[in-house]
Design a protein around this motif. Structure first.
Motif, mmCIF file in Angstrom:
data_model
loop_
_atom_site.group_PDB
_atom_site.id
_atom_site.type_symbol
_atom_site.label_atom_id
_atom_site.label_comp_id
_atom_site.label_asym_id
_atom_site.label_seq_id
_atom_site.Cartn_x
_atom_site.Cartn_y
_atom_site.Cartn_z
ATOM 1 N N GLU A 48 -53.501 -136.526 -18.453
ATOM 2 C CA GLU A 48 -54.805 -136.974 -17.662
ATOM 3 C C GLU A 48 -55.817 -136.011 -17.771
ATOM 4 O O GLU A 48 -55.411 -134.975 -18.119
ATOM 5 C CB GLU A 48 -54.200 -137.014 -16.178
ATOM 6 N N TRP A 131 -44.503 -133.762 -14.258
ATOM 7 C CA TRP A 131 -45.647 -132.862 -14.838
ATOM 8 C C TRP A 131 -45.192 -131.703 -15.141
ATOM 9 O O TRP A 131 -44.502 -131.025 -14.612
ATOM 10 C CB TRP A 131 -46.682 -132.692 -13.425
ATOM 11 N N TYR B 6 -59.000 -136.321 -6.969
ATOM 12 C CA TYR B 6 -57.623 -135.619 -7.021
ATOM 13 C C TYR B 6 -57.242 -136.023 -8.385
ATOM 14 O O TYR B 6 -57.160 -137.128 -8.775
ATOM 15 C CB TYR B 6 -56.634 -136.280 -5.931
ATOM 16 N N PHE B 7 -56.458 -134.918 -8.944
ATOM 17 C CA PHE B 7 -55.636 -135.203 -10.305
ATOM 18 C C PHE B 7 -54.301 -134.890 -10.395
ATOM 19 O O PHE B 7 -53.870 -134.014 -9.542
ATOM 20 C CB PHE B 7 -56.664 -134.216 -11.318
ATOM 21 N N ALA B 8 -53.460 -135.532 -11.286
ATOM 22 C CA ALA B 8 -52.122 -135.138 -11.541
ATOM 23 C C ALA B 8 -51.298 -135.468 -10.276
ATOM 24 O O ALA B 8 -51.545 -136.449 -9.512
ATOM 25 C CB ALA B 8 -51.855 -133.960 -12.062
ATOM 26 N N TRP B 9 -50.358 -134.467 -9.997
ATOM 27 C CA TRP B 9 -49.471 -134.867 -8.709
ATOM 28 C C TRP B 9 -50.487 -134.566 -7.478
ATOM 29 O O TRP B 9 -49.782 -135.319 -6.605
ATOM 30 C CB TRP B 9 -48.284 -133.842 -8.579
ATOM 31 N N ALA B 55 -62.324 -127.475 -8.265
ATOM 32 C CA ALA B 55 -63.884 -127.450 -9.000
ATOM 33 C C ALA B 55 -64.568 -128.068 -8.202
ATOM 34 O O ALA B 55 -64.741 -128.933 -7.409
ATOM 35 C CB ALA B 55 -63.596 -128.317 -10.146
ATOM 36 N N GLN B 58 -67.781 -129.958 -10.994
ATOM 37 C CA GLN B 58 -67.133 -129.804 -12.191
ATOM 38 C C GLN B 58 -67.112 -128.329 -12.897
ATOM 39 O O GLN B 58 -67.067 -128.240 -13.929
ATOM 40 C CB GLN B 58 -67.928 -130.775 -13.449
ATOM 41 N N ASP B 59 -67.384 -127.393 -12.111
ATOM 42 C CA ASP B 59 -67.141 -126.214 -12.320
ATOM 43 C C ASP B 59 -66.091 -125.574 -11.487
ATOM 44 O O ASP B 59 -66.092 -125.688 -10.458
ATOM 45 C CB ASP B 59 -68.327 -124.923 -12.069
ATOM 46 N N LEU B 60 -64.919 -124.779 -12.219
ATOM 47 C CA LEU B 60 -64.042 -124.146 -11.462
ATOM 48 C C LEU B 60 -64.443 -123.116 -10.470
ATOM 49 O O LEU B 60 -65.285 -122.363 -10.711
ATOM 50 C CB LEU B 60 -63.059 -123.374 -12.690
ATOM 51 N N PHE B 76 -56.690 -129.990 -8.052
ATOM 52 C CA PHE B 76 -55.442 -130.405 -9.110
ATOM 53 C C PHE B 76 -54.750 -129.323 -9.393
ATOM 54 O O PHE B 76 -55.216 -128.129 -8.987
ATOM 55 C CB PHE B 76 -56.272 -130.764 -10.354
ATOM 56 N N PRO B 78 -52.802 -126.332 -11.601
ATOM 57 C CA PRO B 78 -53.093 -125.548 -12.760
ATOM 58 C C PRO B 78 -53.080 -126.546 -14.205
ATOM 59 O O PRO B 78 -52.147 -127.142 -14.232
ATOM 60 C CB PRO B 78 -52.144 -124.401 -12.682
ATOM 61 N N MET B 79 -54.162 -126.177 -15.066
ATOM 62 C CA MET B 79 -54.328 -127.123 -16.158
ATOM 63 C C MET B 79 -53.149 -126.731 -16.987
ATOM 64 O O MET B 79 -52.863 -125.796 -17.363
ATOM 65 C CB MET B 79 -55.731 -126.972 -16.658
ATOM 66 N N THR B 80 -52.923 -128.072 -17.707
ATOM 67 C CA THR B 80 -51.751 -127.688 -19.022
ATOM 68 C C THR B 80 -52.378 -128.543 -20.348
ATOM 69 O O THR B 80 -51.700 -129.387 -20.625
ATOM 70 C CB THR B 80 -50.423 -128.380 -18.578
ATOM 71 N N GLY B 81 -53.576 -128.084 -20.774
ATOM 72 C CA GLY B 81 -54.057 -128.520 -22.168
ATOM 73 C C GLY B 81 -53.488 -127.845 -23.101
ATOM 74 O O GLY B 81 -52.284 -127.150 -23.042
ATOM 75 N N GLY B 82 -54.066 -128.196 -24.376
ATOM 76 C CA GLY B 82 -53.765 -127.389 -25.602
ATOM 77 C C GLY B 82 -52.375 -128.423 -26.300
ATOM 78 O O GLY B 82 -51.947 -129.540 -25.820
#
Lengths: 148, 82
Positions: A48, A131, B6-9, B55, B58-60, B76, B78-82
């Motif tokens: 997401e 998640w 709201y995002f993710a969980w 954010a 759109q800025d943390l 949201f 903590p982010m899990t990109g990459g």
């Protein structure tokens, strides 16, 4: 600087080749690609993201890399949506006169986009969906770029 | 009026991705208190702020960030990109 956020798969070889061909004077090209890890029970992954902020965050991170190292250019492609083990999630590529700059900038891009770009991974296994939790090590990795 | 995303969980716990809220909250933390007082699902989603990131436009930022002039606030994990 080329930043792409997309649901569609990308061809890592073709992207890396095109990036290298576009920077024949650079001397050093570094690429990294992240792939959905093959794990016995993982059936798929969903990513997401926060449309709008994602692009802003990636541009900011890539801009910092361009300012900090002597880069000719950098490329970031990051996917969202569903994907299965073995599929490429994202890639970065950097072009520089010398490899030290290209490697360092690629690592910086990876460290920052792991914990500062608004993406969230969800893993699906037989009868379970979870998640992915952020790792303390990922946050700690940002510390090595402070102050120098 | 402010858009709250709201995002993710966090999205799953609250049960919607986005809503428009009428608020006089001065800071993000004040907005969180207003939301928690609304319903149990908000109280649950915001029970541990150390597990959340925020954010503004759109800025943390941090939970003590001011909301004056803000159009959009997002919560949201903590982010899990990459």
């Amino acid at each position: 600087m080329d930043i792409r956020v997309q649901a569609a798969p990308f061809d890592f070889g073709a992207e890396a080749g095109a990036f290298a061909e576009g920077h024949t004077q650079a001397g050093a090209i570094v690429t990294f690609t992240g792939v959905v890890r093959g794990d016995d029970s993982l059936t798929r992954m969903e990513i997401e993201h926060y449309p709008g902020m994602t692009e802003r965050a990636l541009e900011k991170i890539a801009g910092q890399a361009m300012d900090r190292w002597a880069l000719a250019d950098c490329l970031v492609i990051h996917r969202h949506g569903p994907m299965v083990p073995g599929e490429a999630i994202m890639m970065v590529a950097t072009a520089a006169r010398h490899r030290a700059d290209a490697f360092a900038a690629a690592e910086f891009l990876m460290d920052y986009l792991k914990s500062r770009a608004p993406f969230w991974k969800k893993e699906y296994r037989e009868g379970a969906e979870d998640w992915v939790a952020a790792k303390d090590a990922d946050e700690a990795a940002l510390g090595r770029w402070d102050g120098d | 009026m402010i858009d709250v995303l709201y995002f993710a969980w966090v999205r799953e716990r609250i049960g919607l991705p986005k809503e428009r809220i009428e608020t006089q909250a001065a800071t993000v933390a004040d907005l969180v208190e207003e939301l928690k007082a609304r319903e149990e699902r908000y109280a649950l989603a915001f029970s541990d702020l150390s597990a959340l990131r925020v954010a503004v436009d759109q800025d943390l930022t941090d939970f003590d960030a001011p909301l004056a002039g803000a159009r959009e606030v997002a919560f949201f994990p903590p982010m899990t990109g990459g």
